[in-house]
Design an enzyme around this catalytic site. Structure first.
Site, mmCIF file in Angstrom:
data_model
loop_
_atom_site.group_PDB
_atom_site.id
_atom_site.type_symbol
_atom_site.label_atom_id
_atom_site.label_comp_id
_atom_site.label_asym_id
_atom_site.label_seq_id
_atom_site.Cartn_x
_atom_site.Cartn_y
_atom_site.Cartn_z
ATOM 1 N N LYS A 118 51.782 49.078 33.556
ATOM 2 C CA LYS A 118 51.983 47.662 33.914
ATOM 3 C C LYS A 118 52.112 46.811 32.656
ATOM 4 O O LYS A 118 51.382 47.021 31.673
ATOM 5 C CB LYS A 118 50.775 47.202 34.750
ATOM 6 C CG LYS A 118 50.879 45.776 35.267
ATOM 7 C CD LYS A 118 49.651 45.438 36.128
ATOM 8 C CE LYS A 118 49.718 44.033 36.711
ATOM 9 N NZ LYS A 118 48.504 43.691 37.489
ATOM 10 N N SER A 178 49.170 42.069 42.251
ATOM 11 C CA SER A 178 50.134 41.772 41.216
ATOM 12 C C SER A 178 50.787 43.006 40.600
ATOM 13 O O SER A 178 51.820 42.891 39.952
ATOM 14 C CB SER A 178 49.435 40.966 40.120
ATOM 15 O OG SER A 178 48.437 41.736 39.489
ATOM 16 N N SER A 184 44.716 43.852 43.081
ATOM 17 C CA SER A 184 46.085 44.089 42.601
ATOM 18 C C SER A 184 46.505 45.532 42.411
ATOM 19 O O SER A 184 47.664 45.804 42.116
ATOM 20 C CB SER A 184 46.300 43.371 41.283
ATOM 21 O OG SER A 184 46.576 42.025 41.538
HETATM 22 N N1 GLN Z 1 46.054 38.449 44.438
HETATM 23 C C1 GLN Z 1 44.894 38.158 43.628
HETATM 24 C C2 GLN Z 1 45.135 36.950 42.767
HETATM 25 O O1 GLN Z 1 46.209 36.414 42.835
HETATM 26 C C3 GLN Z 1 44.539 39.365 42.828
HETATM 27 C C4 GLN Z 1 45.247 39.484 41.570
HETATM 28 C C5 GLN Z 1 44.797 40.657 40.771
HETATM 29 O O2 GLN Z 1 44.038 41.485 41.244
HETATM 30 N N2 GLN Z 1 45.246 40.697 39.526
HETATM 31 O O3 GLN Z 1 44.268 36.541 42.028
#
Ligand code: GLN
Length: 478
Positions: free
Chosen positions: A81, A156, A180
Site C-alpha cells: 500500500k 482505505s 481498512s
Molecule cells: N474507514 C475508516 C476511516 O475512514 C478507516 C480507515 C482506516 O482504517 N485507515 O477512518
C-alpha cells in the site's frame, strides 16, 4: 514456462522455483507484464517498481542457484500500500501533496518482506492518507472492485485488496486504523488480517492515527496471510510501540483442530445488517459448530459508542500527524505566497483533499482548549470501556465471530454525498482497532448478486495463532 500469476499461492511459487519450472526473474517479468496490462480495469496499482522487483528476483535466483534457501516468501510477487514507505520508490499516500515524494528509507515491514525473499511489484492505490472506506478519496482516482467493476473495493486499502482479488499480486500489505484491511478484504473476497497493535512495526508507515494504525497482510488464503505476518511481525527497535511478545509459529497453529473452542457471537453485531450478510456469517458459524466449536451469545455493551469515539480519536491524532505537511518538508510548495503563513495555507489548501481537510478541522476542534475534556478525553474513556468489553467477553469465550461490514460492496459514488453514511460502514471493524486486538476477515460466501461476504474473527491480544486456527479450519472445510 511461467504459469499465469493470477492462480498462484506462496506454496505454488515455492514449488515452481524448487522444481525449476521457472526462475524468479521469469516469474517477476511475467507478473509485472500481467499486472501492468490488467491495471487499467481497476486502477489498483499507482505505480510499479520494475527495477527494484527485478533486482530482488535476481537475488532470489542467485540463492536458488547456490542451493541456499530463498526464504519463506522466496520469489513471491507482492504489492505494498502506498502509505508504506519504499526507499527510492515514490510513496504518495494517495495524496497530491506527496505526488512526487521519494522516501530515503524503507519501512521495517518492507525490509522484512524482502529479507524473506518477496518481490515487491509496486505500490497500491488507497484513500488519501488512509482516510476512507471506499477508495474514492484517492487523489489518483478510485479503484474498481475486480469482482464487480461498478462497485467500490472498500477502503482505505482498496488497492491492496483489489490486486489480490484480481490476481495481479499473490499477496499484499495494507494498513488498518478503523477497518481498512478487513472491510476491503470482505468486499473483494480475499483474506485480510489486522494483527494485534504493536505486533508489526509501524516504522515507515505514514501516520494517520498513531494509536490505531496497524500494518497487515492480504492474501488468497489463510496460510499465505499467516506466512506474511510471520515474516513482517516481531519487535523492532525503530518503533517503540512494537511489542516484545515472541512470534509463535503460525504454520503450526494452522494444523490444529478447533474442537472444544468456545466462540462468542456478540449480539450488538447482528443488528441492522443486510439479511444476506447475516445469513452467510451464520452459515459459517454452523460449519464451525460442526467442526466441534461451542457457540454462545455474548454482549459487548459499549459497541454503540464506538463510531463516535473512533471519529474523535482518529481525527484528533490525524490533525496532529498531518501538521508536518507544511510545504517545507516532503512536499511540493505553493510558490504564489508572499508570507510564511500564506505559504503554509496555500500548500495545504491545494494539496489536501476534502476528507483530509474535514478531519483536520474536526481533530483540531476536539483537541482545542475548552473542548479537549468534553470530546477527546471522553472518547479515550469510552475506548477503555470498549476494550474492557472485549476482555470480559474473552473470559467466557476464546474467539468472537461477527460480520465484517453490514452490507457487501456498494456502487461507486453511492455514499459519497453523505460522509456519515460512509462512516457507518466501519461499525463492526473499528472496535477491534480501538481495543488493539487481532482480527481478520475470511471470505464466507457470496450474495445472490455475486458479491463477496466476509466473516470477522477476533481473538485476545497477541493470539493471532488462535485466530488463524479457526480461519484455516473453516477454509479447509469448504
Ligand atoms: N474507514 C475508516 C476511516 O475512514 C478507516 C480507515 C482506516 O482504517 N485507515 O477512518
Amino acid at each position: 514456462m511461467t504459469p499465469p500469476i493470477d492462480g498462484l499461492t506462496i506454496q505454488s511459487v515455492r514449488d515452481g522455483l524448487a522444481k525449476k519450472e521457472f526462475s524468479a526473474v521469469e516469474l517477476t517479468t511475467e507478473a509485472l507484464r500481467f499486472a501492468e496490462s490488467a491495471n487499467p480495469t481497476t486502477n489498483a496499482y499507482l505505480h510499479f517498481c520494475f527495477e527494484r522487483a527485478l533486482r530482488q528476483a535476481a537475488v532470489v535466483d542467485a540463492k536458488v542457484a547456490r542451493g541456499e534457501d530463498a526464504g519463506p516468501l522466496g520469489g513471491v510477487p507482492v504489492a505494498v500500500k502506498d502509505v508504506i514507505v519504499t526507499k527510492g520508490v515514490r510513496t504518495t499516500c494517495g495524496s497530491k501533496l506527496l505526488e512526487n515524494y521519494i522516501p530515503p528509507y524503507d519501512a521495517t515491514a518492507v525490509i522484512r518482506l524482502e529479507q524473506a525473499g518477496a518481490v515487491i511489484l509496486g505500490k497500491t492505490n488507497c484513500d488519501e492518507f488512509a482516510m476512507g472506506s471506499s477508495n474514492e478519496n484517492s487523489a489518483f482516482g478510485p479503484v474498481r472492485n475486480p469482482v464487480a467493476l461498478d462497485r467500490v473495493p472498500g477502503g482505505s486499502s482498496g488497492g491492496s485488496a483489489a490486486v489480490v482479488a484480481q490476481g495481479t499480486a499473490v499477496a499484499s500489505l495494507g494498513s488498518d486504523t478503523g477497518g481498512s484491511i478487513r472491510q476491503p478484504a470482505s468486499f473483494c473476497g480475499v483474506v485480510g488480517v489486522t494483527p494485534t497493535y504493536g505486533r508489526v512495526s509501524r516504522y515507515g508507515l505514514v501516520a494517520f492515527a498513531s494509536s490505531l494504525d496497524h500494518i497487515g497482510p492480504f492474501a488468497r488464503n489463510v496460510s499465505d496471510a499467516a506466512a506474511l505476518l510471520q515474516s513482517i511481525g516481531g519487535r523492532d527497535e525503530m518503533d517503540s510501540t512494537s511489542a516484545f511478545a515472541p512470534l509463535p509459529d503460525y504454520n503450526k497453529a494452522l494444523s490444529e483442530d478447533v474442537k472444544g473452542l468456545r466462540i462468542g457471537l456478540p449480539k450488538e453485531y447482528f443488528q441492522g445488517l443486510s439479511s444476506e450478510t447475516g445469513d452467510h456469517v451464520m452459515r459459517a458459524v454452523d460449519v464451525l459448530k460442526r467442526l466441534g466449536c461451542e457457540v454462545r451469545d455474548v454482549s459487548l455493551p459499549h459497541t454503540e459508542y464506538a463510531i463516535s469515539a473512533y471519529y474523535i480519536i482518529c481525527t484528533a491524532e490525524a490533525s496532529s500527524n498531518l501538521a508536518r505537511y507544511d510545504g517545507v518538508r516532503y512536499t511540493s510548495r505553493s510558490t504564489a505566497s508572499d508570507t510564511l503563513s500564506d505559504m503554509y495555507r496555500n500548500t495545504r489548501g491545494a494539496g489536501f483533499g476534502t476528507e483530509c481537510k474535514r478531519r483536520i478541522m474536526l481533530g483540531t476542534y476536539v483537541l482545542s482548549h475548552g473542548y479537549y475534556d468534553a470530546y477527546y478525553l471522553k472518547a479515550q474513556k469510552v475506548r477503555t470501556l470498549i476494550t474492557r468489553d472485549f476482555h470480559q467477553a474473552f473470559e467466557q469465550v476464546d474467539a468472537l465471530i461477527t460480520p465484517v461490514s453490514p452490507f457487501p460492496a456498494f456502487r461507486l459514488g453511492e455514499k459519497l454525498a453523505d460522509p456519515m453514511e460512509m462512516y457507518l460502514s466501519d461499525i463492526y471493524t473499528i472496535t477491534g482497532d480501538l481495543a488493539g486486538i487481532p482480527c481478520m476477515s475470511v471470505p464466507c460466501g457470496r450474495t445472490a448478486a455475486g458479491l463477496p461476504v466476509g466473516m470477522q474473527i477476533l481473538t485476545r491480544h497477541f493470539d493471532e495463532a488462535g485466530m488463524f486456527r479457526i480461519a484455516h479450519a473453516y477454509e479447509r472445510s469448504l
